[in-house]
Design an enzyme around this catalytic site. Structure first.
Site, PDB file in Angstrom:
ATOM      1  N   ASP A  44       0.855  -1.204   0.000  1.00  0.00           N
ATOM      2  CA  ASP A  44       0.000   0.000   0.000  1.00  0.00           C
ATOM      3  C   ASP A  44       0.889   1.252   0.000  1.00  0.00           C
ATOM      4  O   ASP A  44       0.671   2.192  -0.777  1.00  0.00           O
ATOM      5  CB  ASP A  44      -0.907   0.050   1.249  1.00  0.00           C
ATOM      6  CG  ASP A  44      -1.912  -1.092   1.320  1.00  0.00           C
ATOM      7  OD1 ASP A  44      -1.493  -2.258   1.470  1.00  0.00           O
ATOM      8  OD2 ASP A  44      -3.118  -0.823   1.222  1.00  0.00           O
ATOM      9  N   GLU A  67      -5.044   7.591   0.150  1.00  0.00           N
ATOM     10  CA  GLU A  67      -5.502   6.925   1.378  1.00  0.00           C
ATOM     11  C   GLU A  67      -4.434   6.896   2.479  1.00  0.00           C
ATOM     12  O   GLU A  67      -4.748   7.040   3.651  1.00  0.00           O
ATOM     13  CB  GLU A  67      -5.949   5.483   1.071  1.00  0.00           C
ATOM     14  CG  GLU A  67      -6.262   4.729   2.358  1.00  0.00           C
ATOM     15  CD  GLU A  67      -7.124   3.508   2.203  1.00  0.00           C
ATOM     16  OE1 GLU A  67      -7.353   3.056   1.077  1.00  0.00           O
ATOM     17  OE2 GLU A  67      -7.562   2.998   3.251  1.00  0.00           O
ATOM     18  N   ASP A 120      -6.321   5.412  -4.328  1.00  0.00           N
ATOM     19  CA  ASP A 120      -6.259   4.296  -3.377  1.00  0.00           C
ATOM     20  C   ASP A 120      -5.150   3.384  -3.888  1.00  0.00           C
ATOM     21  O   ASP A 120      -5.306   2.710  -4.899  1.00  0.00           O
ATOM     22  CB  ASP A 120      -7.602   3.546  -3.308  1.00  0.00           C
ATOM     23  CG  ASP A 120      -7.652   2.639  -2.080  1.00  0.00           C
ATOM     24  OD1 ASP A 120      -6.572   2.345  -1.529  1.00  0.00           O
ATOM     25  OD2 ASP A 120      -8.759   2.234  -1.682  1.00  0.00           O
ATOM     26  N   ILE A 122      -3.822   0.635  -2.796  1.00  0.00           N
ATOM     27  CA  ILE A 122      -4.365  -0.723  -2.886  1.00  0.00           C
ATOM     28  C   ILE A 122      -5.769  -0.684  -2.325  1.00  0.00           C
ATOM     29  O   ILE A 122      -5.968  -0.522  -1.118  1.00  0.00           O
ATOM     30  CB  ILE A 122      -3.541  -1.787  -2.116  1.00  0.00           C
ATOM     31  CG1 ILE A 122      -2.171  -1.956  -2.764  1.00  0.00           C
ATOM     32  CG2 ILE A 122      -4.288  -3.134  -2.129  1.00  0.00           C
ATOM     33  CD1 ILE A 122      -1.396  -3.173  -2.270  1.00  0.00           C
ATOM     34  N   ASP A 123      -6.732  -0.808  -3.226  1.00  0.00           N
ATOM     35  CA  ASP A 123      -8.123  -0.899  -2.789  1.00  0.00           C
ATOM     36  C   ASP A 123      -8.408  -2.390  -2.623  1.00  0.00           C
ATOM     37  O   ASP A 123      -8.097  -3.180  -3.515  1.00  0.00           O
ATOM     38  CB  ASP A 123      -9.013  -0.282  -3.873  1.00  0.00           C
ATOM     39  CG  ASP A 123     -10.482  -0.423  -3.545  1.00  0.00           C
ATOM     40  OD1 ASP A 123     -10.833  -0.411  -2.353  1.00  0.00           O
ATOM     41  OD2 ASP A 123     -11.282  -0.539  -4.491  1.00  0.00           O
ATOM     42  N   THR A 125      -7.319  -4.140   0.363  1.00  0.00           N
ATOM     43  CA  THR A 125      -6.107  -4.694   1.005  1.00  0.00           C
ATOM     44  C   THR A 125      -6.383  -6.089   1.587  1.00  0.00           C
ATOM     45  O   THR A 125      -5.514  -6.960   1.557  1.00  0.00           O
ATOM     46  CB  THR A 125      -5.613  -3.732   2.107  1.00  0.00           C
ATOM     47  OG1 THR A 125      -5.408  -2.456   1.510  1.00  0.00           O
ATOM     48  CG2 THR A 125      -4.303  -4.193   2.722  1.00  0.00           C
ATOM     49  N   HIS A 209     -18.228  -4.925   5.190  1.00  0.00           N
ATOM     50  CA  HIS A 209     -18.189  -3.703   4.366  1.00  0.00           C
ATOM     51  C   HIS A 209     -19.542  -3.408   3.719  1.00  0.00           C
ATOM     52  O   HIS A 209     -19.660  -2.460   2.938  1.00  0.00           O
ATOM     53  CB  HIS A 209     -17.132  -3.821   3.254  1.00  0.00           C
ATOM     54  CG  HIS A 209     -15.729  -3.912   3.767  1.00  0.00           C
ATOM     55  ND1 HIS A 209     -14.652  -4.108   2.943  1.00  0.00           N
ATOM     56  CD2 HIS A 209     -15.231  -3.825   5.033  1.00  0.00           C
ATOM     57  CE1 HIS A 209     -13.544  -4.150   3.669  1.00  0.00           C
ATOM     58  NE2 HIS A 209     -13.865  -3.979   4.937  1.00  0.00           N
ATOM     59  N   SER A 233     -12.670  -5.145  -3.824  1.00  0.00           N
ATOM     60  CA  SER A 233     -12.139  -3.921  -4.460  1.00  0.00           C
ATOM     61  C   SER A 233     -13.018  -3.378  -5.576  1.00  0.00           C
ATOM     62  O   SER A 233     -14.058  -3.936  -5.907  1.00  0.00           O
ATOM     63  CB  SER A 233     -10.722  -4.158  -4.999  1.00  0.00           C
ATOM     64  OG  SER A 233     -10.757  -4.767  -6.281  1.00  0.00           O
ATOM     65  N   LYS A 236     -14.955  -4.720  -9.020  1.00  0.00           N
ATOM     66  CA  LYS A 236     -16.400  -4.886  -9.246  1.00  0.00           C
ATOM     67  C   LYS A 236     -16.912  -3.892 -10.292  1.00  0.00           C
ATOM     68  O   LYS A 236     -17.786  -4.217 -11.086  1.00  0.00           O
ATOM     69  CB  LYS A 236     -17.181  -4.713  -7.932  1.00  0.00           C
ATOM     70  CG  LYS A 236     -16.916  -5.831  -6.927  1.00  0.00           C
ATOM     71  CD  LYS A 236     -17.804  -5.710  -5.696  1.00  0.00           C
ATOM     72  CE  LYS A 236     -17.308  -4.767  -4.633  1.00  0.00           C
ATOM     73  NZ  LYS A 236     -16.032  -5.101  -3.989  1.00  0.00           N
ATOM     74  N   ARG A 250     -23.767  -2.073  -2.782  1.00  0.00           N
ATOM     75  CA  ARG A 250     -22.970  -1.868  -1.558  1.00  0.00           C
ATOM     76  C   ARG A 250     -23.842  -1.078  -0.582  1.00  0.00           C
ATOM     77  O   ARG A 250     -23.920   0.145  -0.656  1.00  0.00           O
ATOM     78  CB  ARG A 250     -21.711  -1.072  -1.919  1.00  0.00           C
ATOM     79  CG  ARG A 250     -20.732  -0.914  -0.780  1.00  0.00           C
ATOM     80  CD  ARG A 250     -19.577  -0.022  -1.210  1.00  0.00           C
ATOM     81  NE  ARG A 250     -18.478  -0.140  -0.302  1.00  0.00           N
ATOM     82  CZ  ARG A 250     -17.532  -1.067  -0.390  1.00  0.00           C
ATOM     83  NH1 ARG A 250     -17.538  -1.945  -1.370  1.00  0.00           N
ATOM     84  NH2 ARG A 250     -16.559  -1.116   0.484  1.00  0.00           N
ATOM     85  N   ASP A 265     -12.400   5.177  -2.923  1.00  0.00           N
ATOM     86  CA  ASP A 265     -12.965   3.823  -3.078  1.00  0.00           C
ATOM     87  C   ASP A 265     -13.989   3.749  -4.209  1.00  0.00           C
ATOM     88  O   ASP A 265     -14.483   2.648  -4.508  1.00  0.00           O
ATOM     89  CB  ASP A 265     -13.630   3.365  -1.773  1.00  0.00           C
ATOM     90  CG  ASP A 265     -12.609   2.908  -0.742  1.00  0.00           C
ATOM     91  OD1 ASP A 265     -11.535   2.423  -1.146  1.00  0.00           O
ATOM     92  OD2 ASP A 265     -12.878   3.039   0.467  1.00  0.00           O
TER      93      ASP A 265
HETATM   94  P1  AMP Z   1     -14.499  -4.110  -0.803  1.00  0.00           P
HETATM   95  O1  AMP Z   1     -13.306  -4.812  -1.314  1.00  0.00           O
HETATM   96  O2  AMP Z   1     -15.533  -3.835  -1.853  1.00  0.00           O
HETATM   97  O3  AMP Z   1     -15.072  -4.747   0.429  1.00  0.00           O
HETATM   98  O4  AMP Z   1     -14.039  -2.639  -0.404  1.00  0.00           O
HETATM   99  C1  AMP Z   1     -12.879  -2.374   0.289  1.00  0.00           C
HETATM  100  C2  AMP Z   1     -13.034  -1.013   0.941  1.00  0.00           C
HETATM  101  O5  AMP Z   1     -14.074  -1.067   1.895  1.00  0.00           O
HETATM  102  C3  AMP Z   1     -11.839  -0.551   1.703  1.00  0.00           C
HETATM  103  O6  AMP Z   1     -11.042   0.249   0.893  1.00  0.00           O
HETATM  104  C4  AMP Z   1     -12.420   0.259   2.858  1.00  0.00           C
HETATM  105  O7  AMP Z   1     -12.163   1.612   2.697  1.00  0.00           O
HETATM  106  C5  AMP Z   1     -13.916   0.029   2.744  1.00  0.00           C
HETATM  107  N1  AMP Z   1     -14.594  -0.212   4.027  1.00  0.00           N
HETATM  108  C6  AMP Z   1     -14.072  -0.481   5.240  1.00  0.00           C
HETATM  109  N2  AMP Z   1     -15.047  -0.588   6.177  1.00  0.00           N
HETATM  110  C7  AMP Z   1     -16.222  -0.394   5.549  1.00  0.00           C
HETATM  111  C8  AMP Z   1     -17.591  -0.339   5.981  1.00  0.00           C
HETATM  112  N3  AMP Z   1     -17.943  -0.562   7.224  1.00  0.00           N
HETATM  113  N4  AMP Z   1     -18.535  -0.098   5.037  1.00  0.00           N
HETATM  114  C9  AMP Z   1     -18.202   0.106   3.748  1.00  0.00           C
HETATM  115  N5  AMP Z   1     -16.920   0.073   3.292  1.00  0.00           N
HETATM  116  C10 AMP Z   1     -15.946  -0.145   4.176  1.00  0.00           C
HETATM  117 MG    MG Z   2     -10.015   1.118  -0.629  1.00  0.00          MG
END
Ligand code: AMP
Ligand code: MG
Length: 319
Positions: A44, A67, A120, A122-123, A125, A209, A233, A236, A250, A265
């Site tokens: 990252d 980030e 970002d 690394i989106d 992580t 998330h 990430s 999608k 989401r 993000d």
């Molecule tokens: P994903 O891979 O789609 O789950 O998204 C990853 C991103 O979710 C990360 O970069 C975080 O910034 C974000 N994230 C962390 N906690 C939460 C949460 N409670 N609700 C929504 N997104 C989140």
């Molecule tokens: Mg991210």
């Protein structure tokens, strides 16, 4: 053609960062913990350093809202980690030193303004740590609108593609994918199938998330019959833009109702879907606000679709 220089420099920076991420991935990175308890890795930081250096050199007047920051890395206890990061960065930028790696990372702590990048490094992580999907996400925002978006997805393949894709879109010029070597440029188009039962939907892997229960109930309510495809990430967004799924939901997690989404993000991914003919809003149908703050304070949840089914999804969410 607009944004040609911005696009070229940004793509080449994302490709360099992708190389670093793949290199770190081979060594099975450890998770470090940030103050908010979320994981971060040497990749990252290395990715942010490489991209910030590249952008800063060519566009010294455009701030970067990234980030990561180097505060923890400046502490004595972090010396070994900083050395590790510097070694990885030096494989790509031989002149890298610990001092300039710190400065490059912190160059990414710019402020939201009239014209800025958001990054970002690394989106996803958590996906990266699982050797699964992740994305390097970069967007240029000007006059409150995303003008250029790039997603580097080193672990993603669609159809017969070789593993490793880059998605890129410039406002008004369409959305494209190409290989990590910059080859096989292909224009993207969202799916325009009228038979909803054939459509697929994507959601995150990490249950915390989002709200997977509600996401699946909404997909079912609008007629989608197959199980979701779970992907980490902003990959999608690339999947929806390429027509491999019609919907990405989401919805706010009941466990973190006060969570607000970060602009990095979603900014890069959103233009890639829009320029492929799709639509991106929050769960109430409101446009995502990328230009007021690094958090989207006035948006809740994110709905990404092929456009055709968008209104039906928003209706299902709000009835
Ligand atoms: P994903 O891979 O789609 O789950 O998204 C990853 C991103 O979710 C990360 O970069 C975080 O910034 C974000 N994230 C962390 N906690 C939460 C949460 N409670 N609700 C929504 N997104 C989140
Ligand atoms: Mg991210």
């Amino acid at each position: 053609m607009g944004y040609q220089t911005e696009k070229e420099i940004a793509i080449s920076a994302v490709i360099q960062a992708a190389k670093l991420c793949q290199r770190v991935c081979q060594d099975i990175p450890l998770a470090l913990e940030k103050q908010d308890k979320s994981p971060v890795t040497v990749a990252d930081f290395g990715s942010q350093a490489i991209i910030c250096k590249a952008l800063k050199e060519v566009f010294p007047d455009i701030p970067i809202v990234g980030e990561e920051d180097a505060e923890e890395l400046r502490r004595n206890e972090s010396k070994a980690t900083l050395t590790k990061i510097t070694n990885y960065v030096a494989e790509i930028i031989p002149s890298a030193t610990p001092a300039n790696v710190l400065d490059w990372i912190d160059y990414g702590n710019g402020k939201v303004s009239e014209r800025f990048w958001t990054l970002d490094p690394i989106d996803g992580t958590k996906g990266f740590l699982r050797q699964d999907q992740y994305a390097i996400a970069l967007a240029l925002i000007e006059n409150k609108e995303v003008k250029l978006g790039i997603l580097g997805c080193p672990a993603l393949s669609l159809n017969d593609d070789e593993k490793g894709l880059i998605f890129v879109a410039v406002r008004g010029e369409g959305s494209y994918k190409m290989s990590l070597t910059g080859e096989n440029l292909t224009k993207l188009q969202v799916i325009s199938n009228n038979d909803v039962s054939d459509l697929r939907f994507v959601e995150g892997v990490e249950a915390s998330h989002g709200n997977q229960e509600k996401q699946n109930a909404i997909a079912k309510a609008i007629g989608i019959t197959t199980d979701s495809v779970r992907v980490d990430s902003q990959a999608k967004y690339g999947i929806v833009a390429a027509g491999e799924a019609a919907l990405y939901l989401r919805l706010p997690s009941p466990k973190s109702p006060n969570y607000r989404e970060n602009i990095w993000d979603h900014a890069g991914g959103s233009i890639i879907v829009e320029e492929a003919g799709g639509k991106v809003t929050d769960m109430y149908g409101k446009p995502l606000d990328f230009a007021s703050d690094s958090k989207m304070n006035d948006n809740r949840g994110v709905v990404v679709s092929n456009g055709l089914i968008h209104d039906v999804v928003i209706k299902a969410l709000n009835s």
